[in-house]
Scaffold this motif. Structure first.
Motif, PDB file in Angstrom:
ATOM      1  N   GLY A  10       0.831  -1.181   0.000  1.00 20.09           N
ATOM      2  CA  GLY A  10       0.000   0.000   0.000  1.00 20.09           C
ATOM      3  C   GLY A  10       0.872   1.240   0.000  1.00 20.09           C
ATOM      4  N   ARG A  11       0.230   2.401  -0.072  1.00 22.36           N
ATOM      5  CA  ARG A  11       0.974   3.659  -0.008  1.00 22.36           C
ATOM      6  C   ARG A  11       1.287   3.952   1.450  1.00 22.36           C
ATOM      7  NH1 ARG A  11       0.009   9.390   0.177  1.00 22.36           N
ATOM      8  NH2 ARG A  11       1.403  10.522  -1.234  1.00 22.36           N
ATOM      9  N   VAL A  12       2.537   4.254   1.732  1.00 24.18           N
ATOM     10  CA  VAL A  12       2.996   4.459   3.102  1.00 24.18           C
ATOM     11  C   VAL A  12       3.377   5.919   3.303  1.00 24.18           C
ATOM     12  CG1 VAL A  12       4.795   3.889   4.789  1.00 24.18           C
ATOM     13  CG2 VAL A  12       3.803   2.088   3.368  1.00 24.18           C
ATOM     14  N   THR A  46       8.029  11.064   4.823  1.00 23.82           N
ATOM     15  CA  THR A  46       8.478  10.160   3.768  1.00 23.82           C
ATOM     16  C   THR A  46       7.262   9.447   3.199  1.00 23.82           C
ATOM     17  OG1 THR A  46      10.643   9.793   4.799  1.00 23.82           O
ATOM     18  CG2 THR A  46       9.901   8.161   3.202  1.00 23.82           C
ATOM     19  N   TYR A  47       7.076   9.564   1.887  1.00 26.40           N
ATOM     20  CA  TYR A  47       5.970   8.901   1.194  1.00 26.40           C
ATOM     21  C   TYR A  47       6.550   7.809   0.296  1.00 26.40           C
ATOM     22  CZ  TYR A  47       3.561  13.225   2.537  1.00 26.40           C
ATOM     23  OH  TYR A  47       3.045  14.286   3.241  1.00 26.40           O
ATOM     24  N   LEU A  48       5.975   6.615   0.363  1.00 26.02           N
ATOM     25  CA  LEU A  48       6.446   5.501  -0.458  1.00 26.02           C
ATOM     26  C   LEU A  48       5.266   4.847  -1.159  1.00 26.02           C
ATOM     27  CD1 LEU A  48       7.891   5.235   2.656  1.00 26.02           C
ATOM     28  CD2 LEU A  48       9.434   3.823   1.293  1.00 26.02           C
ATOM     29  N   VAL A 159       9.981   1.127  -6.072  1.00 28.05           N
ATOM     30  CA  VAL A 159       9.322   1.973  -5.081  1.00 28.05           C
ATOM     31  C   VAL A 159       9.738   3.420  -5.310  1.00 28.05           C
ATOM     32  CG1 VAL A 159      11.154   1.466  -3.408  1.00 28.05           C
ATOM     33  CG2 VAL A 159       9.010   2.456  -2.619  1.00 28.05           C
ATOM     34  N   ALA A 160       8.751   4.302  -5.310  1.00 31.12           N
ATOM     35  CA  ALA A 160       8.994   5.741  -5.407  1.00 31.12           C
ATOM     36  C   ALA A 160       8.946   6.328  -4.003  1.00 31.12           C
ATOM     37  CB  ALA A 160       7.947   6.396  -6.296  1.00 31.12           C
ATOM     38  N   ILE A 161       9.987   7.070  -3.632  1.00 33.55           N
ATOM     39  CA  ILE A 161      10.108   7.639  -2.290  1.00 33.55           C
ATOM     40  C   ILE A 161      10.184   9.160  -2.417  1.00 33.55           C
ATOM     41  CG2 ILE A 161      11.487   7.705  -0.181  1.00 33.55           C
ATOM     42  CD1 ILE A 161      12.681   4.988  -1.058  1.00 33.55           C
ATOM     43  N   THR A 162       9.296   9.847  -1.725  1.00 36.56           N
ATOM     44  CA  THR A 162       9.299  11.311  -1.729  1.00 36.56           C
ATOM     45  C   THR A 162       9.608  11.812  -0.325  1.00 36.56           C
ATOM     46  OG1 THR A 162       7.638  11.359  -3.488  1.00 36.56           O
ATOM     47  CG2 THR A 162       7.971  13.387  -2.233  1.00 36.56           C
ATOM     48  N   LEU A 163      10.587  12.706  -0.225  1.00 33.38           N
ATOM     49  CA  LEU A 163      11.019  13.252   1.062  1.00 33.38           C
ATOM     50  C   LEU A 163      10.622  14.718   1.154  1.00 33.38           C
ATOM     51  CD1 LEU A 163      14.633  11.746   1.152  1.00 33.38           C
ATOM     52  CD2 LEU A 163      12.561  10.791   2.172  1.00 33.38           C
ATOM     53  N   MET A 164       9.925  15.074   2.247  1.00 31.63           N
ATOM     54  CA  MET A 164       9.452  16.446   2.431  1.00 31.63           C
ATOM     55  C   MET A 164       9.581  16.843   3.898  1.00 31.63           C
ATOM     56  SD  MET A 164       8.069  17.845  -0.404  1.00 31.63           S
ATOM     57  CE  MET A 164       6.769  18.937   0.167  1.00 31.63           C
ATOM     58  N   SER A 198      12.200   8.925   9.601  1.00 26.05           N
ATOM     59  CA  SER A 198      10.992   8.739   8.794  1.00 26.05           C
ATOM     60  C   SER A 198      11.263   7.839   7.593  1.00 26.05           C
ATOM     61  CB  SER A 198      10.437  10.091   8.329  1.00 26.05           C
ATOM     62  OG  SER A 198      11.299  10.724   7.400  1.00 26.05           O
ATOM     63  N   LEU A 199      12.449   7.961   6.981  1.00 26.02           N
ATOM     64  CA  LEU A 199      12.788   7.122   5.831  1.00 26.02           C
ATOM     65  C   LEU A 199      12.957   5.665   6.253  1.00 26.02           C
ATOM     66  CD1 LEU A 199      13.531   6.664   2.896  1.00 26.02           C
ATOM     67  CD2 LEU A 199      15.843   7.512   3.386  1.00 26.02           C
ATOM     68  N   THR A 200      13.647   5.421   7.360  1.00 27.78           N
ATOM     69  CA  THR A 200      13.850   4.047   7.829  1.00 27.78           C
ATOM     70  C   THR A 200      12.526   3.396   8.209  1.00 27.78           C
ATOM     71  OG1 THR A 200      16.043   4.644   8.682  1.00 27.78           O
ATOM     72  CG2 THR A 200      15.068   2.600   9.498  1.00 27.78           C
ATOM     73  N   LEU A 201      11.698   4.128   8.936  1.00 28.73           N
ATOM     74  CA  LEU A 201      10.395   3.582   9.327  1.00 28.73           C
ATOM     75  C   LEU A 201       9.515   3.350   8.105  1.00 28.73           C
ATOM     76  CD1 LEU A 201       8.433   2.787  11.586  1.00 28.73           C
ATOM     77  CD2 LEU A 201       7.649   5.155  11.618  1.00 28.73           C
ATOM     78  N   GLY A 202       9.549   4.287   7.152  1.00 20.65           N
ATOM     79  CA  GLY A 202       8.755   4.124   5.942  1.00 20.65           C
ATOM     80  C   GLY A 202       9.169   2.903   5.142  1.00 20.65           C
ATOM     81  N   LEU A 203      10.476   2.687   4.997  1.00 20.01           N
ATOM     82  CA  LEU A 203      10.968   1.510   4.277  1.00 20.01           C
ATOM     83  C   LEU A 203      10.551   0.220   4.974  1.00 20.01           C
ATOM     84  CD1 LEU A 203      14.558   2.768   3.372  1.00 20.01           C
ATOM     85  CD2 LEU A 203      12.772   2.168   1.727  1.00 20.01           C
ATOM     86  N   SER A 204      10.615   0.207   6.303  1.00 18.86           N
ATOM     87  CA  SER A 204      10.245  -1.006   7.035  1.00 18.86           C
ATOM     88  C   SER A 204       8.755  -1.304   6.888  1.00 18.86           C
ATOM     89  CB  SER A 204      10.618  -0.875   8.513  1.00 18.86           C
ATOM     90  OG  SER A 204       9.845   0.122   9.156  1.00 18.86           O
ATOM     91  N   ALA A 205       7.919  -0.271   6.950  1.00 17.32           N
ATOM     92  CA  ALA A 205       6.478  -0.488   6.792  1.00 17.32           C
ATOM     93  C   ALA A 205       6.147  -0.922   5.370  1.00 17.32           C
ATOM     94  CB  ALA A 205       5.721   0.794   7.143  1.00 17.32           C
ATOM     95  N   TYR A 206       6.778  -0.291   4.403  1.00 14.70           N
ATOM     96  CA  TYR A 206       6.516  -0.619   2.999  1.00 14.70           C
ATOM     97  C   TYR A 206       6.896  -2.062   2.686  1.00 14.70           C
ATOM     98  CZ  TYR A 206       6.750  -0.415  -2.090  1.00 14.70           C
ATOM     99  OH  TYR A 206       6.576  -0.673  -3.427  1.00 14.70           O
TER     100      TYR A 206
END
Length: 491
Positions: A10-12, A46-48, A159-164, A198-206
């Motif tokens: 899903g989108r994370v 972080t959006y994935l 995977v597309a990752i957006t950092l904001m 946020s990036l590490t947590l996002g990658l783990s959830a994704y």
């Protein structure tokens, strides 16, 4: 074996807060002392989401029999730059490739340096790879190739990752319509640590990786330290994960420091790998890295959940909130170099150990009282902390709290009854001051301080106002959740 559902992601959306170190500057580098670090409403995001391949032939190149996993990182706040990572694994070789679009001033073929992102992604891949290998073998009860394991756990979609980052992280004011740029000076609210978390947590959830918070802390601490080229205290990482805390350095033991340093070197070496490496080398390196992270994560000193929170309700009435105001003061004297301040104070400490220990012990007593005492005394303890920090700076001949800064803070305290605490964040100097105060709204708080700031800054000051979030650390939102990800949302 039917495995396609395992890698339908899903989108994370993962977020982590910024921080400010109210008290304990310099002291948090040492395990015998503690500091108060607050988590703030400024957050890094972080959006994935999956990059769906159009045809089966584009998912996998059968000619070289490789598993390929692509990550594309977008940084729209900094000129819509894109960084491409491709992880290739075949039966005998492994490669991690990075390509970035050239920016103005870069030569053809030159790669932009993005150590924070590079180290965070590589650290995650090493941890995740070993976790996947071990768990997949347990599930199917026989050995198989790393390529087959990855194709059945991750799949071939990219995977597309957006950092904001929220605009308060940058030197543009809380209500400005400007966009952040890579050339702008940051406000010192911990955007780098919040990005890594946020990036590490996002990658783990994704990737459906159950990552306990203590493991998350160690991974992020290593990634952040590798990017900076040194071992920091870790208070900014801890605050981004756990929320506002009374922080104590968890890696003070010399044997532990040696293990942390060796693990850090391993991460830096892998980040600098070029070309292909034998899969056997990759397997051994990932196992060693995973084992070290797991061992460090079990240290009793890493039990951040047991650290007492700073209870803000002590200083507020029922209809009030706590606000943190950060004001840039570099126009007074051109700012300060934090590394230089730290180096000079450490040099003084080495030559005056007993004097330093006595001062820091007194500061620690006041820090403890801030956490434990009633609201009537909190303001006095912060004043005493500032006086002792100023005295330390005078003894060390270092402008930790310069005289003009002390004058500003004293004026703010005298003229505003709603001010709970004032001081210089972190290492101090001429960069910024903070004001912790209570009020019914941000506008009311800003108006009450306008005249004092205008007196010193000739209406050219930059003021950032943030909410203080006592217990708000990392958070994630996963759309189209699966049973693998639902538990992660409780972090």
């Amino acid at each position: 074996m039917q495995t396609s559902k395992k890698y339908r992601h899903g989108r994370v959306h993962a977020t982590a807060p910024g921080k400010v170190l109210l008290a304990g500057g310099y002291m948090v580098l040492y395990p015998n002392f503690k500091g108060i670090s607050l988590s703030l409403s400024a957050r890094f995001h972080t959006y994935l989401e999956s990059i769906k391949e159009s045809t089966d032939s584009s998912k996998r190149d059968s000619s070289d029999n490789q598993f390929r996993h692509k990550m594309t990182v977008y940084t729209p706040q900094f000129g819509d730059e894109k960084i491409h990572y491709e992880w290739k694994v075949c039966e005998t070789l492994m490669t991690i490739e990075k390509k970035s679009h050239p920016t103005p001033g870069m030569q053809h073929g030159q790669q932009k340096k993005t150590p924070l992102i590079d180290n965070t992604i590589v650290a995650f891949l090493m941890y995740y790879f070993h976790f996947s290998v071990q768990n997949y073998k347990k599930d199917i009860n026989f050995n198989t190739s790393p390529m087959a394991i990855l194709s059945n756990t991750i799949g071939y979609d990219g995977v597309a990752i957006t950092l904001m980052g929220d605009e308060q992280f940058y030197n543009i004011g809380a209500t400005s319509d400007q966009k952040a740029s890579s050339s702008q000076k940051k406000t010192g609210l911990g955007s780098s640590a919040a990005l890594v978390v946020s990036l590490t947590l996002g990658l783990s959830a994704y990737h459906h990786l159950p990552l306990p918070r203590d493991h998350l802390f160690v991974l992020c601490y290593l990634s952040h330290s590798a990017s900076q080229g040194k071992l920091g205290s870790g208070f900014d990482i801890a605050t981004s994960i756990y929320g506002s805390i009374l922080f104590q350095q968890p890696f003070g033991d010399k044997k532990v420091q040696t293990k942390v340093q060796s693990t850090l070197v391993t991460l830096q070496e892998v980040c600098n790998w070029t070309g292909s490496k034998p899969v056997s080398t990759w397997l051994q390196t990932c196992q060693s890295f995973f084992d070290h992270v797991t061992e460090l994560a079990t240290l009793p000193s890493l039990a951040f959940d047991k650290i007492e929170r700073f209870r803000f309700e002590k200083v507020c009435e029922s209809n009030e909130k706590v606000f943190l105001l950060m004001c840039d003061i570099e126009n007074i004297s051109g700012g300060s170099s934090t590394p230089q301040l730290v180096r000079l104070v450490q040099q003084w400490k080495q030559k005056n150990e007993s004097q330093c220990q006595e001062m820091w012990s007194h500061i620690q007593l006041h820090i403890n009282q801030v956490v434990d005492n009633d609201n009537a005394l909190i303001k006095n303890h912060f004043v005493n902390i500032r006086m002792l920090m100023k005295k330390m700076g005078v003894c060390a001949n270092v402008p930790v709290i310069p005289h003009v800064v002390d004058d500003i803070l004293t004026t703010l305290e005298k003229n505003n009854s709603s001010v709970t605490a004032t001081g210089v964040p972190g290492a101090g100097g001429f960069d910024a001051i903070y004001v912790l105060m209570r009020g019914k709204s941000m506008d009311a708080v800003k108006t009450s301080l306008h005249h004092t700031f205008a007196k010193y800054f000739s209406h050219q000051y930059r003021l950032t106002i943030l909410n203080v979030n006592a217990n708000h650390g990392v958070a994630i939102c996963v759309e189209e959740q699966s049973p693998h990800t639902s538990a992660l949302c409780k972090l």
